[in-house]
Motif scaffolding. Structure first.
Motif, PDB file in Angstrom:
ATOM      1  N   GLU A   1       1.601   4.079   1.458  1.00 39.96           N
ATOM      2  CA  GLU A   1       1.335   4.769   2.717  1.00 39.96           C
ATOM      3  C   GLU A   1       2.589   5.389   3.333  1.00 39.96           C
ATOM      4  OE1 GLU A   1      -0.552   1.856   5.169  1.00 39.96           O
ATOM      5  OE2 GLU A   1      -2.468   1.989   4.106  1.00 39.96           O
TER       6      GLU A   1
ATOM      7  N   PRO B   1       4.761   7.970   4.705  1.00 38.79           N
ATOM      8  CA  PRO B   1       4.255   9.260   5.192  1.00 38.79           C
ATOM      9  C   PRO B   1       5.042  10.482   4.749  1.00 38.79           C
ATOM     10  CG  PRO B   1       5.419   8.123   6.946  1.00 38.79           C
ATOM     11  CD  PRO B   1       5.372   7.170   5.788  1.00 38.79           C
TER      12      PRO B   1
ATOM     13  N   TRP C   1       6.855   1.667   8.741  1.00 39.48           N
ATOM     14  CA  TRP C   1       5.601   2.180   8.186  1.00 39.48           C
ATOM     15  C   TRP C   1       4.893   1.164   7.280  1.00 39.48           C
ATOM     16  CZ3 TRP C   1       4.958   2.360   2.903  1.00 39.48           C
ATOM     17  CH2 TRP C   1       6.120   2.174   2.138  1.00 39.48           C
TER      18      TRP C   1
ATOM     19  N   GLY D   1       2.945   8.803  -1.516  1.00 40.79           N
ATOM     20  CA  GLY D   1       2.795   7.678  -0.602  1.00 40.79           C
ATOM     21  C   GLY D   1       3.737   6.540  -0.905  1.00 40.79           C
TER      22      GLY D   1
ATOM     23  N   ALA E   1       0.837  -1.196   0.000  1.00 43.27           N
ATOM     24  CA  ALA E   1       0.000   0.000   0.000  1.00 43.27           C
ATOM     25  C   ALA E   1       0.875   1.250   0.000  1.00 43.27           C
ATOM     26  CB  ALA E   1      -0.923  -0.006   1.214  1.00 43.27           C
TER      27      ALA E   1
END
Length: 266
Positions: free
Chosen positions: A24, A26, A98, A31, A22
């Motif tokens: 994601e 940060p 993450w 992303g 994904a």
């Protein structure tokens, strides 16, 4: 780097790269982290051991080591060994991670990585004493044990990230902050917040070093901009710094030029 006067060499850390994950990350607008399965991964502790053997003053740190992905016992022994072999030229740069998929692939729980991160630090700190140490916590529970040897001299702990949890750890447990790749103004906002919180904490008065990423052309002019903003420790990212350079000599000359410029700027 050793000859030019660079202070710390930071090594990126991951255990593996899933083929899909994904978006994601940060610290980018997309992303995405800027690497994929074609990117070579190297173990940071093996690399530090090798580099320490061929240098004399340069310090080394993961930038940053994803602590809750690993056993704290393995990490403590690797850190102690690297510190001993390098005669204390190691920092412990750590972060919580993450990428959920990376945790799932290696069998570690992503959702509890925060409290496990904090407990890993407790275990590592106890084992680095060299003496027998026992621990009874939520994730790790063991009777007295030791990795032996003389106590490892204090290893500076540097935390990455700018989330509320990361800021909390820097203020309460950190010797430094390793900033993400973001504009200078954003970095300054975080450093100001960290300094203010530290001044109002039980560790008020203890040094807190900010390692701020350089964003923009890697030139003396950019360094001067960071210097004028009060930044004392600037981190140069290898990708932008060495873009288009094919030879080791070009890279060496660039490092030397920028280091000289930094020293001249004071």
């Amino acid at each position: 780097c050793d000859e030019a006067g660079v202070e710390v060499l930071w090594l990126s850390d991951h255990l593996l790269t899933p083929s899909t994950f994904a978006a994601e990350y940060p610290y980018s607008d997309t992303g995405l982290p800027g690497y994929d399965t074609s990117t070579t991964l190297n173990d940071v502790w093996v690399t530090i051991g090798h580099l320490a053997a061929v240098t004399s003053r340069l310090r080394f740190s993961p930038g940053v080591f994803i602590l809750p992905l690993r056993s704290p016992f393995v990490t403590a022994l690797s850190l102690a060994t690297a510190s001993r072999l390098s005669h204390g030229r190691v920092l412990l740069g750590v972060g919580a991670g993450w990428m959920r998929e990376e945790f799932e692939y290696v069998g570690e729980d992503f959702d509890t990585r925060g409290p496990r991160f904090d407990e890993c630090l407790d275990v590592i700190e106890g084992l680095l004493s060299g003496a027998e140490f026992e621990h009874h916590g939520r994730f790790f529970d063991f009777a007295p044990a030791a990795i032996g040897g003389d106590p490892v001299p204090p290893v500076p702990t540097v935390f990455g990230g700018s989330t509320p949890a990361a800021v909390r750890r820097v203020v309460s447990r950190g010797d430094g902050w390793f900033g993400p790749f973001c504009p200078l103004e954003e970095s300054l906002e975080v450093t100001a917040r960290l300094d203010a919180l530290r001044a109002d904490s039980p560790r008020a008065g203890e040094p807190l070093t900010h390692y701020v990423r350089l964003v923009g052309p890697p030139t003396a002019e950019t360094l001067a901009r960071y210097r004028d903003a009060g930044v004392e420790h600037v981190v140069l990212s290898g990708g932008p710094l060495f873009a288009g350079m094919d030879s080791a000599q070009e890279r060496t000359d660039t490092i030397r030029m920028l280091t000289q410029a930094a020293h001249q700027l004071g």
